[in-house]
Design a protein around this motif. Structure first.
Motif, PDB file in Angstrom:
ATOM      1  N   LYS A  84      15.105   3.597  -3.622  1.00 55.17           N
ATOM      2  CA  LYS A  84      15.086   3.152  -2.223  1.00 55.17           C
ATOM      3  C   LYS A  84      14.789   4.366  -1.345  1.00 55.17           C
ATOM      4  O   LYS A  84      15.646   5.219  -1.139  1.00 55.17           O
TER       5      LYS A  84
ATOM      6  N   GLY B 254       4.379   6.756  -1.168  1.00 54.64           N
ATOM      7  CA  GLY B 254       5.500   6.387  -2.028  1.00 54.64           C
ATOM      8  C   GLY B 254       5.068   5.632  -3.263  1.00 54.64           C
ATOM      9  O   GLY B 254       5.528   5.905  -4.374  1.00 54.64           O
ATOM     10  N   GLN B 255       4.172   4.672  -3.085  1.00 52.21           N
ATOM     11  CA  GLN B 255       3.722   3.869  -4.222  1.00 52.21           C
ATOM     12  C   GLN B 255       2.962   4.707  -5.240  1.00 52.21           C
ATOM     13  O   GLN B 255       3.112   4.507  -6.452  1.00 52.21           O
TER      14      GLN B 255
ATOM     15  N   CYS C  27      16.004   9.402  -0.948  1.00 51.40           N
ATOM     16  CA  CYS C  27      15.739   8.386  -1.967  1.00 51.40           C
ATOM     17  C   CYS C  27      17.047   8.091  -2.674  1.00 51.40           C
ATOM     18  O   CYS C  27      17.633   8.980  -3.295  1.00 51.40           O
TER      19      CYS C  27
ATOM     20  N   TRP D 193      11.478  -0.051  -6.483  1.00 47.45           N
ATOM     21  CA  TRP D 193      11.003   0.793  -5.392  1.00 47.45           C
ATOM     22  C   TRP D 193      10.939   0.045  -4.059  1.00 47.45           C
ATOM     23  O   TRP D 193      10.545  -1.121  -3.999  1.00 47.45           O
ATOM     24  N   GLU D 194      11.318   0.749  -3.015  1.00 42.57           N
ATOM     25  CA  GLU D 194      11.252   0.215  -1.650  1.00 42.57           C
ATOM     26  C   GLU D 194      11.018   1.389  -0.707  1.00 42.57           C
ATOM     27  O   GLU D 194      11.623   2.449  -0.870  1.00 42.57           O
ATOM     28  N   PHE D 195      10.134   1.192   0.271  1.00 43.98           N
ATOM     29  CA  PHE D 195       9.750   2.291   1.156  1.00 43.98           C
ATOM     30  C   PHE D 195       9.909   1.861   2.611  1.00 43.98           C
ATOM     31  O   PHE D 195       9.326   0.862   3.040  1.00 43.98           O
ATOM     32  N   ASN D 196      10.692   2.620   3.365  1.00 44.45           N
ATOM     33  CA  ASN D 196      10.945   2.286   4.764  1.00 44.45           C
ATOM     34  C   ASN D 196      10.783   3.511   5.655  1.00 44.45           C
ATOM     35  O   ASN D 196      11.141   4.624   5.263  1.00 44.45           O
TER      36      ASN D 196
ATOM     37  N   LYS E  95       4.155   3.726   8.885  1.00 46.40           N
ATOM     38  CA  LYS E  95       4.716   2.913   7.800  1.00 46.40           C
ATOM     39  C   LYS E  95       3.736   2.813   6.642  1.00 46.40           C
ATOM     40  O   LYS E  95       4.123   2.911   5.472  1.00 46.40           O
ATOM     41  N   ALA E  96       2.459   2.601   6.969  1.00 40.42           N
ATOM     42  CA  ALA E  96       1.445   2.497   5.914  1.00 40.42           C
ATOM     43  C   ALA E  96       1.347   3.798   5.127  1.00 40.42           C
ATOM     44  O   ALA E  96       1.168   3.784   3.900  1.00 40.42           O
TER      45      ALA E  96
ATOM     46  N   VAL F 241       4.390   4.039   2.726  1.00 39.63           N
ATOM     47  CA  VAL F 241       4.231   3.116   1.596  1.00 39.63           C
ATOM     48  C   VAL F 241       3.148   3.607   0.649  1.00 39.63           C
ATOM     49  O   VAL F 241       3.313   3.589  -0.579  1.00 39.63           O
ATOM     50  N   ARG F 242       2.043   4.043   1.204  1.00 38.14           N
ATOM     51  CA  ARG F 242       0.908   4.506   0.382  1.00 38.14           C
ATOM     52  C   ARG F 242       1.306   5.682  -0.509  1.00 38.14           C
ATOM     53  O   ARG F 242       1.084   5.662  -1.732  1.00 38.14           O
TER      54      ARG F 242
END
Length: 264
Positions: free
Chosen positions: A112, A68-69, A107, A93-96, A61-62, A65-66
């Protein structure tokens, strides 16, 4: 005479609806407002994410997110630098990471981003994940969903879209959402884009990952691994993408230009 007038009106409407894809400059017809596309896609995404089994893999997950951001930030910076700052308001923005063994990622319009655990079994580094996330973000930036929905509207309504159908376009967009996005139990991922859209997203994604500081050269090896992962059958993520050989050749051809965008 009436038919000719209708044709002229239709042509004028289509010309007024033309837009250009960032980076590539390709002309596209977008009949649907950003607000309608975002509303339609967000409702589908929210329904999907309510039932999706979110991953408990903290490290994975990290990573999502890393990467993606960083790509989201580079994309927004590109939009600001090229007179497209108004487009940034379309992204929340949202990352899952989803617990699923499929080799998939997507995306939605609005930023998303969902990555499947099965993909991370192939991804060996942040750079390789950036190949995928850059590609998916490119679909959103290029408004491929809007373009596909506009094509569906034209196919269903034809010239009537400039009259009565246009007045009810929001309702038409909502009804087409399931066709265009296809999120839910049956699919679990957005329905395929055309090969033209996929190839365009490949190129734009390489640029966005380079802008974010990732190495675009890894894309060739990554897609070779994706091809091998098919074991004779094409993974879901690649089902309508260009053939492996075509994709790798195109990426190799793009790399000299893409390197100009690398973060210094």
């Amino acid at each position: 005479m009436i038919k000719k007038i209708g044709l002229y009106i239709m042509c004028a409407f289509l010309l007024a609806s033309c837009s250009s894809v960032p980076l590539t400059g390709r002309r596209q017809v977008l009949l649907v407002s950003d607000q309608d596309v975002l509303s339609s896609s967000l409702s589908q995404y929210q329904e999907y994410i309510k039932t999706a089994p979110l991953s408990t893999d903290a490290k994975g997950k990290a990573m999502v997110v890393r990467v993606g951001q960083k790509i989201a930030a580079a994309t927004e910076q590109y939009l600001k630098n090229n007179g497209l700052e108004s487009e940034i308001q379309n992204f929340k923005w949202e990352f899952n990471l989803v617990k699923d063994d499929q080799i998939n990622a997507f995306c939605m319009p609005g930023g998303k981003i969902v990555v499947y655990e099965g993909l991370l079994k192939i991804v060996g580094s942040d750079d390789e994940l950036a190949v995928v996330i850059g590609h998916e973000v490119a679909h959103a930036v290029a408004k491929h969903s809007n373009e596909r929905m506009s094509q569906e509207l034209l196919a269903q309504y034809g010239s009537s879209i400039v009259s009565s159908a246009l007045g009810n376009k929001s309702q038409a967009v909502q009804s087409l959402g399931g066709t265009v996005y296809g999120l839910g139990a049956q699919y679990g991922v957005m329905l395929p884009f055309s090969r033209k859209h996929e190839s365009e997203a490949d190129y734009m994604g390489l640029v966005f990952m380079a802008m974010a500081g990732y190495n675009p050269d890894v894309a060739v090896g990554f897609w070779q691994k994706m091809s091998a992962a098919g074991s004779g059958s094409v993974p879901e993520f690649m089902s309508t993408h260009p053939s492996d050989a075509t994709r790798i050749r195109d990426i190799q051809n793009h790399l000299p230009e893409v390197r100009q965008y690398e973060k210094k």
